[in-house]
Design an enzyme around this catalytic site. Structure first.
Site, PDB file in Angstrom:
ATOM      1  N   HIS A 282       6.615  71.947  49.371  1.00 48.20           N
ATOM      2  CA  HIS A 282       6.295  71.464  50.711  1.00 48.20           C
ATOM      3  C   HIS A 282       7.311  71.968  51.731  1.00 48.20           C
ATOM      4  O   HIS A 282       6.941  72.479  52.800  1.00 48.20           O
ATOM      5  CB  HIS A 282       6.264  69.939  50.725  1.00 48.20           C
ATOM      6  CG  HIS A 282       5.157  69.352  49.904  1.00 48.20           C
ATOM      7  ND1 HIS A 282       4.813  68.013  49.969  1.00 48.20           N
ATOM      8  CD2 HIS A 282       4.298  69.912  49.015  1.00 48.20           C
ATOM      9  CE1 HIS A 282       3.803  67.779  49.154  1.00 48.20           C
ATOM     10  NE2 HIS A 282       3.484  68.925  48.552  1.00 48.20           N
TER      11      HIS A 282
ATOM     12  N   SER B  21      -0.252  73.026  48.316  1.00 48.25           N
ATOM     13  CA  SER B  21       0.488  72.199  49.273  1.00 48.25           C
ATOM     14  C   SER B  21       1.499  72.990  50.088  1.00 48.25           C
ATOM     15  O   SER B  21       1.701  72.718  51.277  1.00 48.25           O
ATOM     16  CB  SER B  21       1.194  71.061  48.532  1.00 48.25           C
ATOM     17  OG  SER B  21       0.264  70.251  47.845  1.00 48.25           O
TER      18      SER B  21
END
Length: 286
Positions: free
Chosen positions: A237, A191
């Site tokens: 993230h 991610s």
């Protein structure tokens, strides 16, 4: 000159707002060849290569100065293959491989086992965790995102710059996770690198003067999910997004006469920031 987005003359399905400075045909990132002013199409470059610089000097280049290749998806395919191969290996070995490769600062994996983690010198976890998945939906979402975001960036940046962007984004996500998360909190998944590609896509679209609204909406939506869903490492993230955006800006906005130097310095600065972050956290846990 009309800058309204139209289809590339070689790839009609790809909208573009950039035109060849010589013949004014619309060209997409894959067809752009850097010129002293603006970009030219491959045909105009080939037609002007009979004299002057050596053939390699006028070889088609991407917007970031990379060499154009026949398969602009090759690196994306390789990265996707590595992720899937590791996932299959996880299915075959269970928690054994996950424990060996996932990211955490410091923890004992068994009641009487030794302390392990990045703080114990297992630096490789910062990278291996970015290619590691366990849940089917996790890898499915990340690989679909990679396949959607990766090829256009690979075509626009060139293979070497694209690899640097991906790896630095993944390491940036791991570094922030290591810095902020609890030492025994495990983290895995691509991610961070995917968010880096998303930030890079926004930078590239702005550079090409494309409509920014779709990618901004997608970015906002993903950030909402990041901070509202449970069991999501928001640190990865955010770290990947920040590093990917910064690296991409240096890659596509580097001045043509100092392009390679500026691009290398940009990547070196990002790597240095990651190393410093990891070093600071390791000292804190020491």
């Amino acid at each position: 000159m009309n800058d309204q987005a139209v289809g590339c003359y070689r790839h009609p399905d790809r909208e573009t707002g950039i035109r060849c400075t010589r013949c004014e045909r619309p060209i997409c990132p894959e067809c752009m060849v850097s010129a002293s002013v603006g970009f030219q199409c491959p045909e105009c470059v080939a037609g002007a290569s009979g004299a002057g610089p050596a053939p390699q000097a006028s070889a088609p280049r991407t917007i970031a100065g990379g060499t154009q290749v026949e398969d602009p998806r090759l690196v994306t395919k390789i990265i996707l293959g590595i992720n899937v191969a590791l996932w299959v290996a996880v299915l075959a070995t269970g928690e054994t491989l996950v424990d060996a490769l996932e990211l955490f600062g410091r923890a004992a994996l068994s009641e009487f086992g030794p302390l392990e983690g990045v703080a114990e010198g297992q630096w490789y976890r910062l990278l291996t965790a970015a290619f590691l998945h366990q849940a089917p939906m996790h890898i499915a979402f990340n690989m679909l995102s990679l396949w959607w975001l990766g090829p256009p960036l690979e075509a626009a940046l060139g293979r070497a710059r694209y690899v640097a962007l991906y790896l630095l984004s993944g390491l940036g996500g791991s570094a922030l996770t290591y810095l902020v998360a609890a030492p025994n909190q495990p983290s895995l998944g691509a991610s961070g690198a995917i968010f880096g590609l998303l930030g890079a896509t926004a930078v590239l679209l702005r550079r090409l003067k494309y409509d920014m609204r779709p990618v901004i909406a997608l970015l906002v939506l993903n950030l909402i999910f990041t901070f509202t869903w449970t069991n999501i490492a928001w640190e990865a993230h955010v770290g990947g997004l920040v590093v990917g955006t910064a690296v991409a800006y240096g890659l596509v906005h580097a001045p043509r006469d100092k392009r390679v130097l500026v691009q290398r310095l940009t990547c070196a600065a990002a790597l240095l920031a990651i190393v410093v972050t990891v070093g600071v956290r390791t000292l804190q846990l020491g």
